[in-house]
Write an enzyme that holds these catalytic residues in place. Sequence first.
Site, mmCIF file in Angstrom:
data_model
loop_
_atom_site.group_PDB
_atom_site.id
_atom_site.type_symbol
_atom_site.label_atom_id
_atom_site.label_comp_id
_atom_site.label_asym_id
_atom_site.label_seq_id
_atom_site.Cartn_x
_atom_site.Cartn_y
_atom_site.Cartn_z
ATOM 1 N N ASP A 111 13.126 22.221 -75.692
ATOM 2 C CA ASP A 111 12.812 23.289 -76.644
ATOM 3 C C ASP A 111 13.977 24.053 -77.230
ATOM 4 O O ASP A 111 14.144 25.227 -76.997
ATOM 5 C CB ASP A 111 11.864 24.296 -75.988
ATOM 6 N N ASP A 118 13.463 26.283 -69.529
ATOM 7 C CA ASP A 118 13.840 27.619 -69.057
ATOM 8 C C ASP A 118 13.197 28.699 -69.927
ATOM 9 O O ASP A 118 13.570 29.862 -69.846
ATOM 10 C CB ASP A 118 15.372 27.784 -68.982
HETATM 11 C C1 LIG Z 1 17.609 20.801 -75.516
HETATM 12 S S1 LIG Z 1 18.164 19.158 -75.485
HETATM 13 C C2 LIG Z 1 17.935 18.713 -73.777
HETATM 14 C C3 LIG Z 1 18.735 17.531 -73.395
HETATM 15 C C4 LIG Z 1 18.471 17.018 -71.957
HETATM 16 N N1 LIG Z 1 17.097 16.575 -71.803
HETATM 17 C C5 LIG Z 1 18.791 18.068 -70.940
HETATM 18 O O1 LIG Z 1 17.848 18.611 -70.336
HETATM 19 O O2 LIG Z 1 19.982 18.344 -70.738
HETATM 20 C C6 LIG Z 1 16.851 18.243 -76.297
HETATM 21 C C7 LIG Z 1 17.254 16.808 -76.545
HETATM 22 O O3 LIG Z 1 16.210 16.129 -77.215
HETATM 23 C C8 LIG Z 1 16.775 15.301 -78.234
HETATM 24 N N2 LIG Z 1 15.753 15.060 -79.256
HETATM 25 C C9 LIG Z 1 15.267 15.965 -80.160
HETATM 26 N N3 LIG Z 1 14.350 15.386 -80.964
HETATM 27 C C10 LIG Z 1 14.263 14.080 -80.555
HETATM 28 C C11 LIG Z 1 13.504 12.969 -81.020
HETATM 29 N N4 LIG Z 1 12.643 13.105 -82.047
HETATM 30 N N5 LIG Z 1 13.652 11.789 -80.395
HETATM 31 C C12 LIG Z 1 14.518 11.644 -79.357
HETATM 32 N N6 LIG Z 1 15.281 12.666 -78.895
HETATM 33 C C13 LIG Z 1 15.159 13.870 -79.477
HETATM 34 C C14 LIG Z 1 17.939 16.115 -78.736
HETATM 35 O O4 LIG Z 1 18.881 15.374 -79.460
HETATM 36 C C15 LIG Z 1 18.496 16.679 -77.432
HETATM 37 O O5 LIG Z 1 19.406 15.804 -76.813
#
Ligand SMILES: C[S@@+](CC[C@H](N)C(=O)[O-])C[C@H]1O[C@@H](n2cnc3c(N)ncnc32)[C@H](O)[C@@H]1O
Length: 218
Positions: free
Chosen positions: A124, A160
Site C-alpha cells: 500500500d 503497517d
Molecule cells: C510498497 S512496495 C513493497 C515491496 C515488498 N513487498 C516489501 O514488502 O518490501 C509494493 C511493491 O509492489 C510492486 N507493484 C506495484 N504494482 C504492481 C503490479 N501491478 N504488479 C506487480 N508488482 C507491483 C511495486 O513495484 C513495489 O515493489
Amino acid sequence: MDAVDRTRQDDEERATALPVRYDELAPAAPEGGLDLAEAYPQEAEIELEIGFGRGLFLIERAAAAPDHQLVGIEIKRKWAYRVEQRCKRLELSQVRVFGGDMRTVLPEMRPAGRIARVFLNFPDPWWKKRHAKRRLMGEDVLEQVARLLRLGGEFFIQTDVEERAAEYARQLADHPAFELEGDGSLDHNPYGARSNREKRAIEDGLPIYRILARRAAG
Ligand SMILES: C[S@@+](CC[C@H](N)C(=O)[O-])C[C@H]1O[C@@H](n2cnc3c(N)ncnc32)[C@H](O)[C@@H]1O
C-alpha cells in the site's frame, strides 16, 4: 598501461556505456502465461509473492522452505532483474521471478487451484483516491488469488497501515472464496521470512498488521 591510463580508460568506458535496459534484461513471464503444471512436478508446493520489491522475502523464504517452489512477480523490471541475479548468485534455483504487471501476469497463470500460498507484503504505497487503481489489493487480485489457490491454501497479507489492514480483512471476510483464520489477524509472521519493508518496520519499531485467510470451498 599505468594507473593514470587505466583510470582514463575506465572513465571513457563509463562515459560511453549504454544505459542499462532493465526492460530487456528482466525475466519476462512466458508468452501465453505461466503454466504451473508444465513448469513444476505435480507434488511441488508452489508459493507466489506479488510485488516482491527488493526480494528479501523470497530469499529468506527459500532458505526457510527449501523444498518449496517460489514464484515472484514485480512490476519494476529493475528489481526483477536484480533479484533474479541475486538468486542466481545464491544458487536459489527454486525461486523464479518475473518482471511484469500482476494485472496481466496473474490472469494468464494456470491451472486453477495449483498454488499453496500467496504472499502480499506491504502492498500500500498509494494513498490518494485518484491512485486507487494502482493499489495492489483489490477485487481483481482477490479473484485471481481465489482462482489460483488450492482449497485450504493460504493468503497472507502484511501492512503497517492499520486502516488498510482493516479494509483488507473486511474484503476477505466478505468474499465467499475466503475464510479468515481466527479473527483474521496474526501477531507474528509464521513464514520464517521478512520482506524489505517488514524488516525496516521491525527495525523502526512500527506496528505490523498481518492477515491470514484460507481458500474456502465457496
Ligand atoms: C510498497 S512496495 C513493497 C515491496 C515488498 N513487498 C516489501 O514488502 O518490501 C509494493 C511493491 O509492489 C510492486 N507493484 C506495484 N504494482 C504492481 C503490479 N501491478 N504488479 C506487480 N508488482 C507491483 C511495486 O513495484 C513495489 O515493489
